[in-house]
Scaffold this motif. Sequence first.
Motif, mmCIF file in Angstrom:
data_model
loop_
_atom_site.group_PDB
_atom_site.id
_atom_site.type_symbol
_atom_site.label_atom_id
_atom_site.label_comp_id
_atom_site.label_asym_id
_atom_site.label_seq_id
_atom_site.Cartn_x
_atom_site.Cartn_y
_atom_site.Cartn_z
ATOM 1 N N TYR A 57 0.811 -1.222 0.000
ATOM 2 C CA TYR A 57 0.000 0.000 0.000
ATOM 3 C C TYR A 57 0.843 1.271 0.000
ATOM 4 C CZ TYR A 57 -4.166 -2.829 0.411
ATOM 5 O OH TYR A 57 -5.176 -3.726 0.159
ATOM 6 N N HIS A 58 2.138 1.106 0.208
ATOM 7 C CA HIS A 58 3.033 2.249 0.047
ATOM 8 C C HIS A 58 3.194 2.603 -1.427
ATOM 9 C CE1 HIS A 58 6.439 4.949 0.566
ATOM 10 N NE2 HIS A 58 7.120 4.228 -0.314
ATOM 11 N N PHE A 98 1.123 1.167 -4.063
ATOM 12 C CA PHE A 98 -0.120 1.102 -4.831
ATOM 13 C C PHE A 98 -1.303 1.354 -3.907
ATOM 14 C CE2 PHE A 98 2.995 -1.618 -6.905
ATOM 15 C CZ PHE A 98 2.958 -1.154 -8.205
ATOM 16 N N SER A 99 -2.348 1.954 -4.461
ATOM 17 C CA SER A 99 -3.509 2.298 -3.636
ATOM 18 C C SER A 99 -4.361 1.081 -3.298
ATOM 19 C CB SER A 99 -4.367 3.344 -4.344
ATOM 20 O OG SER A 99 -4.858 2.846 -5.590
ATOM 21 N N GLY A 100 -4.199 0.012 -4.041
ATOM 22 C CA GLY A 100 -4.974 -1.194 -3.758
ATOM 23 C C GLY A 100 -4.992 -2.136 -4.945
ATOM 24 N N ASP A 120 -5.498 -0.666 -8.558
ATOM 25 C CA ASP A 120 -4.306 0.046 -9.017
ATOM 26 C C ASP A 120 -3.239 -0.931 -9.491
ATOM 27 O OD1 ASP A 120 -2.686 2.253 -9.523
ATOM 28 O OD2 ASP A 120 -1.866 2.294 -7.491
#
Length: 203
Positions: A40-41, A43-45, A48
């Motif tokens: 999550y650092h 990519f947003s999820g 993504d």
Amino acid sequence: MDTPDRLIESTRELLWERGYVGMSPKAIQQRAGAGQGSMYHHFSGKPDLAFAAITRTATELRAAAEAQLSGPGTATERIATYLRRERDVLRGCPIGRLTQDPDVMADPALRRPVEETFAWLQDQLKGVLAEGRRRGELDAALDPASTASTIVAVLQGGYVLARAANSTAPFTQVVDGVLGLLAAHAASPGSSSPTQGAHGLCS
């Protein structure tokens, strides 16, 4: 590979194996050897990551196709090089298979690189065929746009037939068939002359 690359590659593998709905963030992390915080650092999820994975696959396929379609030879020879290149036929087309994933197709952002890749491929094939017609390699009756769409449709159908039969033979037969149709449109000697100063695909 660094962490973002490992995450993207893991997502590509899982999309191929399980489809979007069967690809959990936890599975991506485990395969990439990355923790939740690290994922999550970068990519947003999951959406993504899926977008990054699909875009990378599309970029690689475009690069390979462009190299083959812009190589030496006549229009038919270059298309034959593209159609007969080494493929993992029984696994299917990595972009074409995504059209069968309802979750990918329902998301405009994920669908876009798939749609754009097919549009790009048709345009490249159209350009090669139009060049062949200008050079007098193909007869004037051949329509580059509809023929390019037919080639793409036949190619994708070849993957389906091969997977259904669990054999690469139907795919080979499909490729031979479409190249035979192109050969039937080869211009007769002296029927037309190449356009002077015609530009190539990559000029």
